[in-house]
Enzyme design. Structure first.
Site, short mmCIF file in Angstrom:
data_model
loop_
_atom_site.label_atom_id
_atom_site.label_comp_id
_atom_site.label_asym_id
_atom_site.label_seq_id
_atom_site.Cartn_x
_atom_site.Cartn_y
_atom_site.Cartn_z
N GLN A 1 -7.73 14.83 2.57
CA GLN A 1 -7.16 13.96 1.60
C GLN A 1 -7.49 13.77 0.30
OE1 GLN A 1 -6.39 9.40 2.37
NE2 GLN A 1 -4.18 10.51 2.46
N HIS B 1 -11.34 12.56 -0.23
CA HIS B 1 -11.45 10.90 0.23
C HIS B 1 -11.39 11.09 1.86
CE1 HIS B 1 -10.75 6.80 0.23
NE2 HIS B 1 -9.76 6.90 0.71
N HIS C 1 -7.76 11.62 -2.78
CA HIS C 1 -7.43 10.12 -3.33
C HIS C 1 -7.15 10.07 -4.79
CE1 HIS C 1 -7.13 5.70 -4.23
NE2 HIS C 1 -7.26 5.57 -2.80
N ARG D 1 -2.85 11.17 5.69
CA ARG D 1 -3.05 9.63 6.18
C ARG D 1 -2.34 8.69 5.13
NH1 ARG D 1 -7.24 5.73 5.39
NH2 ARG D 1 -8.11 6.86 3.82
N LEU E 1 -14.72 5.34 -5.76
CA LEU E 1 -13.11 4.94 -5.55
C LEU E 1 -12.73 3.55 -6.41
CD1 LEU E 1 -10.80 5.79 -3.65
CD2 LEU E 1 -11.24 4.00 -2.24
N PHE F 1 0.99 -1.25 0.04
CA PHE F 1 0.12 0.03 0.10
C PHE F 1 0.87 1.30 0.02
CE2 PHE F 1 -4.49 1.21 1.18
CZ PHE F 1 -5.03 0.39 0.28
N ARG G 1 -0.46 9.13 -0.70
CA ARG G 1 -1.62 9.80 -1.83
C ARG G 1 -1.30 11.26 -2.09
NH1 ARG G 1 -6.37 6.77 1.32
NH2 ARG G 1 -6.07 4.63 0.55
N GLU H 1 -6.51 1.88 -3.55
CA GLU H 1 -5.23 2.04 -3.83
C GLU H 1 -4.62 0.83 -4.01
OE1 GLU H 1 -3.29 5.05 -1.48
OE2 GLU H 1 -1.74 3.50 -0.66
C1 FAD Z 1 -14.08 5.02 -0.54
C2 FAD Z 1 -13.24 4.85 0.66
C3 FAD Z 1 -12.60 3.79 0.68
C4 FAD Z 1 -11.76 3.68 1.99
N1 FAD Z 1 -10.88 2.63 2.01
C5 FAD Z 1 -10.15 2.66 3.02
C6 FAD Z 1 -9.06 1.58 3.07
O1 FAD Z 1 -9.13 0.76 2.27
N2 FAD Z 1 -8.50 1.46 4.36
C7 FAD Z 1 -8.47 2.42 5.42
O2 FAD Z 1 -7.97 2.04 6.46
N3 FAD Z 1 -9.43 3.19 5.29
C8 FAD Z 1 -10.39 3.44 4.00
N4 FAD Z 1 -11.29 4.52 4.14
C9 FAD Z 1 -11.38 5.38 5.05
C10 FAD Z 1 -12.23 4.60 6.02
O3 FAD Z 1 -13.32 3.98 5.32
C11 FAD Z 1 -13.18 5.79 6.98
O4 FAD Z 1 -12.30 6.59 7.55
C12 FAD Z 1 -13.70 4.78 8.11
O5 FAD Z 1 -14.40 3.89 7.64
C13 FAD Z 1 -14.58 5.60 9.08
O6 FAD Z 1 -15.32 4.96 9.89
P1 FAD Z 1 -16.34 5.79 10.99
O7 FAD Z 1 -16.65 4.53 12.01
O8 FAD Z 1 -15.10 6.71 11.54
O9 FAD Z 1 -17.34 6.70 10.30
P2 FAD Z 1 -18.36 6.15 9.34
O10 FAD Z 1 -18.17 4.76 8.77
O11 FAD Z 1 -18.47 7.13 8.32
O12 FAD Z 1 -19.57 6.33 10.15
C14 FAD Z 1 -20.29 7.32 10.68
C15 FAD Z 1 -21.44 6.93 11.49
O13 FAD Z 1 -22.08 8.01 12.06
C16 FAD Z 1 -23.30 8.40 11.77
N5 FAD Z 1 -23.73 9.52 11.75
C17 FAD Z 1 -23.06 10.59 11.37
N6 FAD Z 1 -23.80 11.74 11.81
C18 FAD Z 1 -24.79 11.55 12.51
C19 FAD Z 1 -25.81 12.19 13.42
N7 FAD Z 1 -25.78 13.33 13.28
N8 FAD Z 1 -26.69 11.30 14.11
C20 FAD Z 1 -26.51 10.25 14.15
N9 FAD Z 1 -25.61 9.36 13.41
C21 FAD Z 1 -24.78 10.15 12.73
C22 FAD Z 1 -23.62 7.64 10.39
O14 FAD Z 1 -24.84 7.20 10.20
C23 FAD Z 1 -22.64 6.70 10.40
O15 FAD Z 1 -23.21 5.26 10.99
C24 FAD Z 1 -11.70 4.50 2.48
C25 FAD Z 1 -12.56 5.72 2.80
C26 FAD Z 1 -13.44 5.71 1.80
C27 FAD Z 1 -14.37 7.27 1.34
#
Ligand code: FAD
Ligand code: HEM
Ligand code: SF4
Ligand code: F3S
Ligand code: FES
Lengths: 570, 118, 163, 276
Positions: A234, A349, A236, A384, A246, A120, A280, A249
């Protein structure tokens, strides 16, 4: 007043961080009742879109070591990461990977039956642990399914949280709206964890889910917590056109090339050591330079882009480990990556910034933690590395879950401050639901995100940022707040308008931060200040809410434990 | 009512189904050894009922198909509505109907077996 | 009501309430009306049911028919007069078709329900074609239909051609 | 010979699927009703501009932003991985974000909420019972070692790529509910767990890290359990992710009938193996 629901720990957000925190809190103390409140149904969270991998050091006997992971992370961050935090991440990750294996995660395997890892960007060893190219999805599934074991985890699907309730600086609960009925409700608990994820939808061309809006960040911001390092966004390198979905990577990790219109593998010029697998920020900048110098392609929508070539990997390899993006390419771009290169362009991203926390994920408010992308514990500094974010979600999900459970153990939910609830009710029902604006809120959103795309993209400069800020403030002042849909039940129009409200405030924080940081560091690249300036800017940005005016900005020191900043080349 | 697991019931359903295939085939083939119309003449039919192997065949058709068919009906009815009263009703009804049909058919066989031979 | 209320109701075993909460928007047997949406397996599903119920009805009728034997030759002849009519023959023909289809398809289904003849699970490749909906299964259905047609032709020749 | 013919037929069918029609606008015929407010149902016709890559979700969101913002709709990832946007499009359950307008015939697209889910509002349905069915089949690894007890001794369960292939396909499920909406048994039987839950039962049953089994099996071996599947196949034909729930169900049933022997050997932790 509104109905009251009481629990011991409130987890806001059901992404990776939220679910990991829920399991850890529920397992720490089986007597506590844990509520997971999310504005989407649990499995619909943005985390399911994560594709490429989760970084961890697994094979020390084969040459990897934790020190190297720590250094890669810090170097990747352009030395803005807090180094004690990076250490914590790296040391905890192997456990998380194996724990996920024990819970049923379908990690891709090597022939010998052990967990496979791939290369990666920015790492000196292949340490992105993967499950095909659906890592986030499988992690979410594994966590969600494991949650089903616990009777003390209560899911509140589709409840939109609007504000944090507090007494002085102690957490007391939240207010939320149940989408299904439209009822405004108070949640009470001694402890809370914010896991509301990133805010990438403040950009138009973005890899994020539509639900990744900054309402969680904004809620914390309005409650007086600082947002840290928000200018670091960031981009991507490989978002497909026109949707921004996306291409992981991992595609480059498996050996994909980026090519320009003269058929040249241009990364040879910019990062001869790591080529396409440079971090990135480096790759995205190189791509924009190529485009600016006229070596890009034109997509049929008229947008400039470059191509990602995977054809030499062969059909079998692609079907085996990149099946998801092949599907995405065919479906959303009309290109089968087995036969043709696919058009890509850098897309918003990840938000390095977020709610300011310490190394344990504790916020400035007693009883409140933050984890995952919503938090900024400064693991990622100015940039990141891929695969480090799902890792961060797991590690701090677990830590904060445990800490919140211990904290809630001998505490009871306090009664909440009535005035705050009334104020909040007024803000949303009189200010927004009953608003008298006449400008279409969706148009406001479009304008805002387009401005962000145009002016606060990979390269930035003072003039563009000033213009963007002016535009964002204009949009904020326009009379747009109103909700056409008058129904109580499942009113997504109402939700959208509240999201847009938070987007305007958060975009402003991003722009002010970017404006103030007169240097180029990591993902933040200023054409008018092209070099890193450690003398003046080796520090975190903090933004505090001040009411209707702009944010109040201050700085915060970076923690160093092992490495002094050096020039960053690849 | 839960004397049998559903998997056991379904095994019975499949086995009775396959067995029915064989016995019914035999039953039909026996009608075809003479012209169809002739096969329906009273004396010929009664003669059949005096042929012991054929009686066994008829009885097994009766039992197998009743079990298979009424269980099939039970399945369909169970899927139509769900409430305790309905489900218990369906179970009882199909079992009773099955037994009634078997009893009635058996009566025919026994009586026909005892009927007029010179 | 809290989210998961339906679940709470299921758990508390309040059948009647659950039915009300739950029937809402179920497709019901109306869903059978347009099976073309889904493919051959769906056709097989309801044909198996219809023929099953049809055969059961015939079976019960047939037991009743033969029971007239017990009342002597006259009663039997009277019954034959009722059943051995063109209409009766048509029904018989239908029964032949139904039982052939039901048996042939039934045998296929027994194998299928035991997981045989469906292929192996494995990495799905886009475009996803379900291995279980393979041509072995589809041909099984077609064969059952063809056999039924053939049996009906033969039956027709016996029933109507004999005179 | 037969194989050859079959291959030919398959190819013909696939060609048929690929057809694309590019239009500049379509009419969305949207089902509208608010259950709780006891509003009666009707259809709204909304014309929206489309392009080659416009998905039904894009079109609906455009309508929501610029034509009628009160349309009730559930969506999130827009890339077919979150399972939010299931709805009936021209009568068949599909993901809105995964169905391009250009793939559909005719210039009117009818969108309706998924059947078999209690209706809430417009295109939005209630998934609580669907999720409850999933939970009921104990969809998690049951093994004494499921929670790592000693963090100093970390190791994985050994699992070869072949072991993985046995359940991988079933773990593609995004819980979108399309199969549940299509299944004719679910359409009448409220207690039937449905294709999603049953195939997940198989997914965990066949995973070589799972040491449970009997209890899960007894749950599905119920009057309203796995036997109420009659291989209508509609679940597999609508599944957007190639999960093939029908296959999972039949394979699990094979074990219940004794057609298939359970040769699963519960995996060893890697470390124990090394010591031997
Ligand atoms: C396309 C893509 C690919 C990625 N690939 C990778 C990868 O390969 N490897 C890696 O390490 N990272 C990757 N990332 C980054 C990583 O996926 C995210 O940073 C990570 O999933 C974030 O998880 P989280 O639990 O913080 O938030 P999220 O999964 O975004 O969850 C947020 C939660 O909060 C809730 N929420 C938000 N606002 C409110 C509100 N006001 N009231 C109630 N609930 C609310 C939403 O409903 C959701 O359930 C990727 C990101 C993207 C966009
Ligand atoms: C002759 C060989 C037969 C075989 C191999 C056979 C097999 C089957 C099979 C496999 C099923 C499907 C069960 C399911 O889907 O779960 C079935 C259903 C059924 N059969 Fe038969 N059957 C046969 C004869 C009959 C006869 C003669 C009758 C009539 C009395 C009958 C009545 C039914 C009924 C009512 C059903 C229920 C339909 C359903 O479950 O969908 N069957 N049979
Ligand atoms: S099995 Fe397929 S159709 Fe059913 S819920 Fe899962 S992904 Fe959706
Ligand atoms: S549609 Fe239903 S009947 Fe079985 S094969 Fe699928 S679960
Ligand atoms: S929006 Fe996530 S599956 Fe369609």
């Amino acid at each position: 007043m509104a109905d009251v629901i009481s629990h011991d720990v409130l987890i806001i957000g059901s992404g990776l961080a939220g679910l990991r925190a829920a399991i850890s809190a529920a397992a720490t103390d089986k007597k506590l009742s844990i509520a997971v409140i999310s504005k989407v149904q649990v499995m619909r969270s943005h985390s399911v879109s994560a594709e490429g991998g989760t970084a961890a050091v697994l094979y020390e006997e084969e040459g990897d070591n934790q020190e190297s992971h720590i250094y890669d992370t810090i170097k990747g961050s352009d030395f803005l990461a807090d180094q004690d935090v990076a250490e914590r991440l790296v040391q905890n990750m192997p456990y998380e990977i194996y724990q996920m294996d024990h819970w049923g995660m379908p990690w891709s395997r090597r022939k010998d039956g052990r967990i496979a890892q791939r290369k990666f960007g920015g790492y000196s060893f292949p340490r992105a642990t993967f499950a095909q190219d659906k890592v986030g999805f499988y992690l979410m599934q594994t966590l969600y399914d494991t949650c089903q074991k616990y009777d003390n985890i209560h899911f509140y699907n589709e409840w939109f949280c609007t504000s944090i309730l507090r007494e002085n600086s102690t957490f007391q609960g939240l207010t939320a709206i149940e989408l299904k009925t439209g009822s405004f409700t108070i949640f009470r608990a001694p402890a809370g964890i914010i896991c509301t994820g990133g805010a990438g939808r403040i950009y138009s061309f973005s890899t994020y889910a539509f639900s990744s809006t900054p309402d969680g960040l904004d809620m914390a911001y309005r409650a007086g917590l600082a947002l840290k390092d928000m200018e670091f966004v960031q981009f991507h390198p490989t978002g497909i056109l026109p949707s921004g979905i996306l291409i992981t990577e991992g595609a480059r990790g498996e050996g994909g090339y980026l090519v320009n219109s003269s058929g040249e593998r241009f990364m040879q010029k910019y990062a001869p050591g790591k080529l396409e697998l440079a971090p990135r920020d480096v790759v995205s900048r190189s791509m924009i330079k190529e485009i600016q110098e006229g070596r890009g392609f034109k997509h049929e929508t008229g947008v400039d882009c470059l191509k990602l070539d995977l054809t030499h990997l062969g059909a079998e390899c692609i079907k085996e480990v990149l099946s998801g993006i092949r599907e995405i390419g065919i479906k959303f771009s009309g290109v089968d990556i087995i036969n043709e290169p696919i058009e890509v362009r850098p897309a918003c991203h990840y938000m390095m910034g977020g709610i300011h926390t310490d190394v344990d994920g504790a916020t400035e408010m007693a009883g409140l933690w933050a984890a995952g992308e919503a938090a900024c514990n400064s693991t990622h500094g100015a940039n990141r590395l891929g695969a480090n974010s799902t890792s961060e979600c797991m590690v701090w999900g677990r830590i904060t879950g445990e800490m919140a459970a211990k904290y809630a153990h001998d505490r009871k939910a306090n009664s909440v401050q009535e005035q705050q609830v009334l104020d909040e009710e007024k803000r949303i029902y009189d200010g927004i639901f009953g608003g008298k604006g006449d400008v279409n809120p969706y148009e406001v959103r479009k304008r805002l995100t387009d401005v962000m795309d145009a002016k606060a993209y990979v390269f930035r400069n003072e003039q563009a940022l000033a213009e963007a800020l002016k535009k964002a403030r204009e949009l904020k002042a326009v009379m747009w707040k109103h909700v056409d849909d008058r129904a109580k039940e499942y009113n997504t129009n109402f939700v959208n308008v509240m999201e847009i409200d938070s987007m305007l405030r958060t975009a402003e924080v991003v722009l002010v931060g970017a404006f103030n940081r007169r240097e180029s560091r990591g993902a933040h690249s200023r054409t008018d200040y092209p070099y890193r300036d450690d003398a003046n800017f080796l520090k975190h940005t903090l933004a505090y809410f001040t009411g209707d005016g702009g944010p109040r900005m201050t700085w915060h020191p970076v923690t160093f434990t092992r490495y002094a900043p050096v020039e960053r080349t690849y | 009512m839960a004397m049998l697991r559903e998997s056991q019931i379904m095994k019975i359903h499949y086995i009775t189904g396959i067995a029915a295939l064989f016995v019914v085939a035999a039953h039909i083939l026996m009608r075809l050894i003479m012209p169809y119309n002739l096969s329906l003449e009273y004396d010929n039919v009664i003669a059949n009922y005096h042929n012991m192997p054929y009686v066994v065949l008829l009885e097994s058709i009766l039992v197998l198909i009743a079990i298979h068919g009424f269980n099939g009906l039970r399945i369909i009815l169970l899927e139509l509505r769900q409430s305790k009263a309905w489900e218990d009703g369906v179970t009882v009804l199909t079992i009773v109907a099955m037994m009634a049909v078997i009893a009635y058919g058996t009566r025919t066989i026994i009586v026909a077996n005892g009927l007029g031979f010179e | 009501m809290a989210p998961g209320d339906v679940y709470a109701l299921c758990a508390s075993g309040e059948d009647v309430l659950m039915e009300v909460a739950d029937r809402n928007n179920r497709e019901g047997i109306k869903g059978w009306l347009n099976p073309g949406r889904y493919g051959w397996e769906r056709v097989s599903y309801w044909l198996q049911r219809l023929t099953g119920v049809g055969l059961l009805a015939y079976f019960v009728g047939h037991i009743y028919e033969t029971s007239s034997l017990t009342q002597g030759p006259d009663a039997w002849a009277a019954m034959l007069e009722l059943t051995q009519t063109p209409m009766g023959h048509l029904i018989l023909l239908l029964v032949i078709g139904m039982s052939t289809y039901h048996s042939a398809n039934g045998i296929r289904l027994i194998f299928t329900h035991g997981g045989k003849g469906l292929g192996k699970p494995g990495r799905p490749d886009y475009p996803y074609d379900a291995v279980s909906l393979n041509y072995r299964q589809k041909s099984g259905i077609w064969i059952a239909l063809i056999l039924a047609a053939a049996a009906m032709l033969y039956g027709a020749s016996v029933l109507f051609g004999g005179e | 010979m037969i194989d050859l013919i079959i291959e030919k037929i398959e190819k013909m069918e696939k060609k048929h699927q690929k057809k694309e029609t590019v239009r500049s606008s379509v009419v969305l015929k949207v089902y509208r009703a608010n259950r709780r407010a006891r509003e009666s149902a009707h259809y709204d016709s909304i014309e929206v501009p489309v392009e080659r890559w416009t998905t039904v979700l894009d079109a609906l969101l455009y309508a929501k932003a610029y034509k009628d913002s009160s349309i009730g709709i559930r969506y999130s990832c827009r890339m077919a991985s979150c399972g939010s946007c299931g709805m009936k499009i021209n009568g068949i359950p599909r993901l809105a974000c995964y169905t391009k307008v250009s793939e559909l015939e005719g210039s009117t697209i009818t969108v309706e909420p998924l059947t078999n889910f209690p209706h809430m509002r417009d295109l939005v349905t209630d998934f609580s019972q669907f999720f409850a069915h999933h939970r009921d089949v104990q969809p998690y690894i049951q093994n004494e070692e499921a929670d790592i007890k000693d963090k100093a001794k970390l190791s994985e369960f050994m699992q070869t790529p072949e072991d993985l292939d046995k359940f991988l396909q079933f773990s593609y499920c995004i819980k979108c509910g399309l199969c549940y909406s299509a299944c004719p048994t679910v359409a009448t039987d409220t207690k039937f767990p449905g294709p999603q839950a049953l195939s997940q039962a198989y997914r965990y049953f066949i995973d070589n890290r799972d040491a449970g089994g009997k209890e899960r099996i007894n749950i599905v071996d119920d009057r309203h359990g796995i036997w109420r599947c009659h291989f209508a196949g509609s679940c597999s034909s609508v599944c957007p992710k190639g999960v093939d729930p029908a296959l999972g169900i039949q394979l699990l049933r094979g074990h219940l009938l004794g057609f298939s022997k359970n040769e699963k050997k519960v995996a060893d932790l890697q470390e124990r193996l090394k010591k031997d």
